[in-house]
Design a protein around this motif. Structure first.
Motif, PDB file in Angstrom:
ATOM      1  N   ARG A  32       0.839  -1.198   0.000  1.00 18.01           N
ATOM      2  CA  ARG A  32       0.000   0.000   0.000  1.00 18.01           C
ATOM      3  C   ARG A  32       0.875   1.250   0.000  1.00 18.01           C
ATOM      4  O   ARG A  32       2.010   1.221   0.492  1.00 18.01           O
ATOM      5  CB  ARG A  32      -0.924   0.007   1.222  1.00 18.01           C
ATOM      6  N   PRO A  33       0.368   2.359  -0.550  1.00 13.96           N
ATOM      7  CA  PRO A  33       1.129   3.610  -0.489  1.00 13.96           C
ATOM      8  C   PRO A  33       1.160   4.149   0.935  1.00 13.96           C
ATOM      9  O   PRO A  33       0.107   4.378   1.539  1.00 13.96           O
ATOM     10  CB  PRO A  33       0.360   4.538  -1.434  1.00 13.96           C
ATOM     11  N   VAL A  34       2.348   4.333   1.465  1.00 13.21           N
ATOM     12  CA  VAL A  34       2.516   4.727   2.867  1.00 13.21           C
ATOM     13  C   VAL A  34       3.274   6.049   2.939  1.00 13.21           C
ATOM     14  O   VAL A  34       4.258   6.250   2.227  1.00 13.21           O
ATOM     15  CB  VAL A  34       3.289   3.647   3.655  1.00 13.21           C
ATOM     16  N   GLY A  35       2.803   6.936   3.803  1.00 16.55           N
ATOM     17  CA  GLY A  35       3.506   8.169   4.087  1.00 16.55           C
ATOM     18  C   GLY A  35       3.742   8.280   5.582  1.00 16.55           C
ATOM     19  O   GLY A  35       2.815   8.112   6.374  1.00 16.55           O
ATOM     20  N   VAL A  36       4.977   8.532   5.983  1.00 15.54           N
ATOM     21  CA  VAL A  36       5.311   8.693   7.400  1.00 15.54           C
ATOM     22  C   VAL A  36       5.229  10.184   7.729  1.00 15.54           C
ATOM     23  O   VAL A  36       5.789  11.015   7.010  1.00 15.54           O
ATOM     24  CB  VAL A  36       6.714   8.139   7.705  1.00 15.54           C
ATOM     25  N   VAL A  37       4.509  10.523   8.806  1.00 15.54           N
ATOM     26  CA  VAL A  37       4.300  11.917   9.203  1.00 15.54           C
ATOM     27  C   VAL A  37       4.812  12.132  10.621  1.00 15.54           C
ATOM     28  O   VAL A  37       4.952  11.174  11.385  1.00 15.54           O
ATOM     29  CB  VAL A  37       2.804  12.293   9.111  1.00 15.54           C
ATOM     30  N   PRO A  38       5.115  13.374  11.006  1.00 19.18           N
ATOM     31  CA  PRO A  38       5.652  13.627  12.351  1.00 19.18           C
ATOM     32  C   PRO A  38       4.714  13.197  13.467  1.00 19.18           C
ATOM     33  O   PRO A  38       5.148  12.686  14.501  1.00 19.18           O
ATOM     34  CB  PRO A  38       5.867  15.147  12.364  1.00 19.18           C
ATOM     35  N   PHE A  39       3.404  13.426  13.297  1.00 15.54           N
ATOM     36  CA  PHE A  39       2.426  13.026  14.311  1.00 15.54           C
ATOM     37  C   PHE A  39       1.076  12.879  13.616  1.00 15.54           C
ATOM     38  O   PHE A  39       0.839  13.402  12.527  1.00 15.54           O
ATOM     39  CB  PHE A  39       2.331  14.044  15.459  1.00 15.54           C
ATOM     40  N   GLU A  40       0.173  12.141  14.220  1.00 13.39           N
ATOM     41  CA  GLU A  40      -1.105  11.857  13.595  1.00 13.39           C
ATOM     42  C   GLU A  40      -2.163  12.874  14.019  1.00 13.39           C
ATOM     43  O   GLU A  40      -1.979  13.636  14.966  1.00 13.39           O
ATOM     44  CB  GLU A  40      -1.576  10.454  13.973  1.00 13.39           C
ATOM     45  N   GLY A  41      -3.264  12.874  13.258  1.00 11.86           N
ATOM     46  CA  GLY A  41      -4.413  13.666  13.670  1.00 11.86           C
ATOM     47  C   GLY A  41      -4.523  15.025  13.036  1.00 11.86           C
ATOM     48  O   GLY A  41      -5.415  15.791  13.396  1.00 11.86           O
ATOM     49  N   THR A  42      -3.660  15.371  12.089  1.00  6.30           N
ATOM     50  CA  THR A  42      -3.768  16.687  11.453  1.00  6.30           C
ATOM     51  C   THR A  42      -3.183  16.635  10.049  1.00  6.30           C
ATOM     52  O   THR A  42      -2.256  15.873   9.784  1.00  6.30           O
ATOM     53  CB  THR A  42      -3.036  17.769  12.267  1.00  6.30           C
ATOM     54  N   ASP A  43      -3.757  17.430   9.149  1.00  6.14           N
ATOM     55  CA  ASP A  43      -3.218  17.564   7.802  1.00  6.14           C
ATOM     56  C   ASP A  43      -2.262  18.747   7.695  1.00  6.14           C
ATOM     57  O   ASP A  43      -1.695  18.995   6.636  1.00  6.14           O
ATOM     58  CB  ASP A  43      -4.359  17.755   6.796  1.00  6.14           C
ATOM     59  N   ARG A  44      -2.069  19.470   8.805  1.00  7.17           N
ATOM     60  CA  ARG A  44      -1.197  20.644   8.779  1.00  7.17           C
ATOM     61  C   ARG A  44       0.237  20.246   9.099  1.00  7.17           C
ATOM     62  O   ARG A  44       0.858  20.733  10.038  1.00  7.17           O
ATOM     63  CB  ARG A  44      -1.718  21.687   9.756  1.00  7.17           C
ATOM     64  N   THR A  45       0.716  19.294   8.345  1.00  6.37           N
ATOM     65  CA  THR A  45       2.089  18.827   8.509  1.00  6.37           C
ATOM     66  C   THR A  45       2.546  18.297   7.164  1.00  6.37           C
ATOM     67  O   THR A  45       1.868  18.491   6.139  1.00  6.37           O
ATOM     68  CB  THR A  45       2.173  17.751   9.605  1.00  6.37           C
ATOM     69  N   CYS A  46       3.680  17.613   7.114  1.00  3.39           N
ATOM     70  CA  CYS A  46       4.205  17.123   5.846  1.00  3.39           C
ATOM     71  C   CYS A  46       4.582  15.653   5.955  1.00  3.39           C
ATOM     72  O   CYS A  46       4.729  15.102   7.048  1.00  3.39           O
ATOM     73  CB  CYS A  46       5.414  17.954   5.414  1.00  3.39           C
ATOM     74  N   VAL A  47       4.721  15.032   4.803  1.00  6.18           N
ATOM     75  CA  VAL A  47       5.184  13.650   4.712  1.00  6.18           C
ATOM     76  C   VAL A  47       6.710  13.677   4.808  1.00  6.18           C
ATOM     77  O   VAL A  47       7.377  14.318   3.991  1.00  6.18           O
ATOM     78  CB  VAL A  47       4.738  13.012   3.383  1.00  6.18           C
ATOM     79  N   ILE A  48       7.274  13.002   5.803  1.00  4.28           N
ATOM     80  CA  ILE A  48       8.731  13.021   5.958  1.00  4.28           C
ATOM     81  C   ILE A  48       9.398  11.841   5.256  1.00  4.28           C
ATOM     82  O   ILE A  48      10.615  11.841   5.066  1.00  4.28           O
ATOM     83  CB  ILE A  48       9.138  13.051   7.443  1.00  4.28           C
ATOM     84  N   ALA A  49       8.614  10.840   4.873  1.00  6.50           N
ATOM     85  CA  ALA A  49       9.133   9.701   4.108  1.00  6.50           C
ATOM     86  C   ALA A  49       7.954   8.993   3.472  1.00  6.50           C
ATOM     87  O   ALA A  49       6.850   8.994   4.026  1.00  6.50           O
ATOM     88  CB  ALA A  49       9.917   8.738   4.999  1.00  6.50           C
ATOM     89  N   CYS A  50       8.177   8.387   2.308  1.00  3.69           N
ATOM     90  CA  CYS A  50       7.081   7.689   1.638  1.00  3.69           C
ATOM     91  C   CYS A  50       7.588   6.422   0.968  1.00  3.69           C
ATOM     92  O   CYS A  50       8.765   6.293   0.631  1.00  3.69           O
ATOM     93  CB  CYS A  50       6.380   8.593   0.627  1.00  3.69           C
ATOM     94  N   SER A  51       6.684   5.478   0.800  1.00  5.13           N
ATOM     95  CA  SER A  51       7.023   4.183   0.210  1.00  5.13           C
ATOM     96  C   SER A  51       7.108   4.293  -1.306  1.00  5.13           C
ATOM     97  O   SER A  51       6.667   5.274  -1.910  1.00  5.13           O
ATOM     98  CB  SER A  51       5.977   3.149   0.600  1.00  5.13           C
ATOM     99  N   ARG A  52       7.643   3.247  -1.931  1.00  2.09           N
ATOM    100  CA  ARG A  52       7.765   3.267  -3.382  1.00  2.09           C
ATOM    101  C   ARG A  52       6.391   3.312  -4.040  1.00  2.09           C
ATOM    102  O   ARG A  52       6.228   3.916  -5.109  1.00  2.09           O
ATOM    103  CB  ARG A  52       8.559   2.057  -3.868  1.00  2.09           C
TER     104      ARG A  52
END
Length: 421
Positions: A32-52
């Motif tokens: 599945r497409p995965v994005g790692v974020v600093p913390f959960e529960g908000t869209d006011r952040t960025c993806v710090i790492a993502c899967s292929r």
């Protein structure tokens, strides 16, 4: 200066490391497409790492979550787990060491090795052994790309080129033998040269350098002039296949930064997180055997930023650095109201000296006080080490939502287990 006539270096870079470790650890994320974020529960952040899988939709690292959702509606956002990535890193190093000695760990997901005679003769076989060892003993979802070349710089660039071959991402292997160059090098964009960012590209363009072929054709002294220091000349020799060794570096500071969760973006809440970050930095300072003579504070605010620094006595105890933070924070409060929003904070202990080279300030008669507080900090460190977590601290210890205070993984430092106490 020596110019190797064969490949001598291997550079290994794990593919989408944080996201692939998440997929390996949680079977529900696999495929599945995965994005790692600093913390959960908000869209006011960025993806710090993502899967292929996410990269195939155009998702990139440091992309706003809202844009990532537009490009990939099915993306699964996972809050970061730095301690998991640290443990995965150590496990992977052990597996790689079972195949080839590691010369230098460059970051949490990159390393370099010297090649022995068998590795130089059969780099493809070595790459296959490394990849199969990782897949068999760690798991098939943590993949890596490998580059081979005459020096570390070229091997790193070959690794990056191999990561993008055949319209796919990751699990690549690229070999740049000296006799093959510069053909595979000069077709790359300038941004593929480590250390060439947007500003440097603009500087090069003003000098009439628009492509890798233009850069390759320059002379060493011209490169030095463009870079403004010897690094430009060193880069010229590296790009032309010479054996350039990394310069030894000295510790210059101990610091921590953190993106704040939405509930901690007020001045009072940001101050409490700065306290915790500074205590973590002081613990690292003591473990490494240093004292500091300066403190810097940086805040990212709505509409701008604020920064300042403070001279300290030569100290390493919690009481001294926290007293310095309180003084700096008074300056913040005089400049900004409690309604100011703070999005990110950073604290840094600087102007370092080794513990066995400490020189006291003759104008400050506080040695007895400092010895008392150093004994207190040493006792606190000992208790926390005994129990493997923060059981005692100077002042309250209430980490914010998401935790990871002082345990963030940066490009230049890999946390230790103590950073997560």
């Amino acid at each position: 200066m020596r110019k190797p006539d064969t490949i001598e270096r291997l550079y290994l870079d794990f593919d989408g490391f944080f996201a692939s470790v998440e997929q390996q650890a949680d079977r529900r994320l696999r495929g599945r497409p995965v994005g790692v974020v600093p913390f959960e529960g908000t869209d006011r952040t960025c993806v710090i790492a993502c899967s292929r899988e996410a990269k195939l939709f155009g998702v990139k690292n440091v992309m706003n979550v809202s844009e990532a959702r537009e490009r990939c509606p099915d993306i699964v956002l996972v809050p970061q787990k730095p301690d998991l990535y640290r443990r995965a890193h150590n496990t992977l190093l052990a597996e790689i060491e079972s195949v080839i000695p590691i010369d230098a760990v460059k970051s949490i997901d990159e390393l370099t090795c010297w090649l022995d005679e068998s590795g130089r003769e059969d780099p493809v076989g070595l790459g296959v052994r490394l990849k199969s060892t990782i897949a068999r003993n760690v798991g098939p979802y943590v993949t890596c790309s490998i580059g081979f070349a005459a020096n570390r710089q070229l091997a790193k660039m070959a690794c990056k080129a191999g990561k993008r071959t055949e319209e796919r991402y990751g699990d690549g292997l690229m070999i740049w033998r000296p006799e093959d160059l510069p053909a595979p090098l000069i077709v790359l964009p300038l941004s593929d040269v480590p250390g060439v960012g947007g500003r440097m590209e603009q500087r090069l363009a003003r000098a009439g350098v628009y492509s890798m072929a233009d850069l390759y054709a320059l002379q060493p002294k011209h490169m030095r002039k463009l870079w403004g220091n010897v690094n430009g000349e060193r880069l010229w020799y590296a790009l032309h296949g010479y054996d350039i060794q990394a310069q030894p570096s000295e510790r210059g500071m101990f610091g921590h930064g953190r993106v704040l969760p939405p509930e901690s973006r007020t001045l009072p809440a940001a101050y409490e997180i700065c306290r915790l970050l500074l205590i973590k930095a002081a613990r690292r300072l003591r473990r490494a055997g240093y004292y500091c003579n300066g403190l810097m504070l940086w805040l990212a605010l709505r509409g701008g930023e604020w920064s300042d620094q403070l001279k300290l006595p030569i100290v390493n105890d919690d009481q001294a650095v926290l007293a310095g933070l309180a003084r700096l924070w008074e300056r913040v409060r005089r400049k900004h109201s409690n309604g100011t929003q703070v999005f990110r904070v950073g604290v840094t202990l600087c102007e370092l000296s080794l513990a066995d080279q400490r020189q006291l300030d003759m104008l400050i008669n506080d040695d007895r006080t400092r010895q008392k507080w150093e004994s207190v900090s040493t006792a606190i460190d000992g208790l926390n080490a005994r129990y493997g977590r923060t059981v005692m601290s100077l002042g309250p210890w209430k980490p914010p939502a998401g935790g990871h205070v002082g345990g963030k993984i940066s490009y230049t430092r890999i946390p230790t287990a103590e950073d997560f106490w």
